[in-house]
Write a protein that holds these residues in place. Structure first.
Motif, mmCIF file in Angstrom:
data_model
loop_
_atom_site.group_PDB
_atom_site.id
_atom_site.type_symbol
_atom_site.label_atom_id
_atom_site.label_comp_id
_atom_site.label_asym_id
_atom_site.label_seq_id
_atom_site.Cartn_x
_atom_site.Cartn_y
_atom_site.Cartn_z
ATOM 1 N N ASN A 32 0.838 -1.195 0.000
ATOM 2 C CA ASN A 32 0.000 0.000 0.000
ATOM 3 C C ASN A 32 0.870 1.241 0.000
ATOM 4 O O ASN A 32 2.084 1.159 0.196
ATOM 5 N N THR A 52 5.346 4.684 0.463
ATOM 6 C CA THR A 52 4.867 3.325 0.254
ATOM 7 C C THR A 52 5.127 2.469 1.495
ATOM 8 O O THR A 52 5.872 2.875 2.405
ATOM 9 N N GLU A 98 -3.832 3.942 -0.311
ATOM 10 C CA GLU A 98 -4.096 3.227 -1.559
ATOM 11 C C GLU A 98 -3.603 1.801 -1.413
ATOM 12 O O GLU A 98 -2.394 1.555 -1.347
ATOM 13 N N ASN A 99 -4.558 0.879 -1.358
ATOM 14 C CA ASN A 99 -4.213 -0.545 -1.345
ATOM 15 C C ASN A 99 -3.914 -1.011 -2.769
ATOM 16 O O ASN A 99 -4.533 -0.540 -3.721
ATOM 17 N N GLN A 100 -3.017 -1.958 -2.894
ATOM 18 C CA GLN A 100 -2.750 -2.575 -4.188
ATOM 19 C C GLN A 100 -2.825 -4.085 -4.039
ATOM 20 O O GLN A 100 -2.120 -4.668 -3.201
ATOM 21 N N LYS A 106 -5.687 -0.977 -7.776
ATOM 22 C CA LYS A 106 -5.535 -0.068 -6.650
ATOM 23 C C LYS A 106 -6.889 0.408 -6.134
ATOM 24 O O LYS A 106 -7.813 0.622 -6.910
#
Length: 120
Positions: A32, A52, A98-100, A106
Motif C-alpha cells: 500500500n 509506500t 491506496e491498497n494494491q 488499486k
C-alpha cells in the motif's frame, strides 16, 4: 473497507511548524501507499507527499525541503512534519491510503480532512 482518522491541524504563524497524523484501520493490504493531499479554496486537490509500505517517498516540488513524510507500519500510521510553513500552505489536508492487490489493482480511501491555516 478502510477508515482514516487525521489529527494535528490548526492555526500557525508563517515560519512555524505543525505535525499531522493519520491512523488507518480496517482492511489494509501488505502492499500500500499512504499519503497527504491538500485542497485550498477554489483550487483542485493536489498531492503533497506519499510513502509506500516499503518506505519510498514522493514529494510535491512546493514542499520539498520543508515537509517530511514518515510512517509506522505496525501502527498503520502516517505522519507529515511541516516546517517553515507559508501562507500558501493553507488548505484542508486529506490523508489517503491506496491498497494494491496481487493483480496490481488499486483502491483508494480518504480521511475527512484537517484544516491547516498559516497566518499572522
Amino acid at each position: 473497507q478502510v477508515q482514516l482518522v487525521e489529527s494535528g491541524g490548526g492555526l500557525v504563524q508563517p515560519g512555524g511548524s505543525l505535525r499531522l497524523s493519520c491512523v488507518a484501520s480496517g482492511s489494509i493490504f501488505s502492499r500500500n501507499a499512504m499519503g497527504w493531499f491538500r485542497q485550498a479554496p477554489g483550487k483542485q486537490r493536489e498531492l503533497v507527499a506519499t510513502i509506500t509500505s516499503g518506505g519510498s517517498t514522493n514529494y510535491a516540488d512546493s514542499v520539498k525541503g520543508r515537509f517530511t513524510i514518515s510512517r509506522e507500519n505496525y501502527k498503520n500510521t502516517v505522519f507529515l512534519q511541516m516546517n517553515s510553513l507559508k501562507p500558501e500552505d493553507t488548505a484542508v489536508y486529506y490523508c489517503n491510503l491506496e491498497n494494491q492487490d496481487v493483480w496490481g489493482r488499486k483502491y483508494a480511501y480518504w480521511g475527512q480532512g484537517t484544516q491547516v491555516t498559516v497566518s499572522s
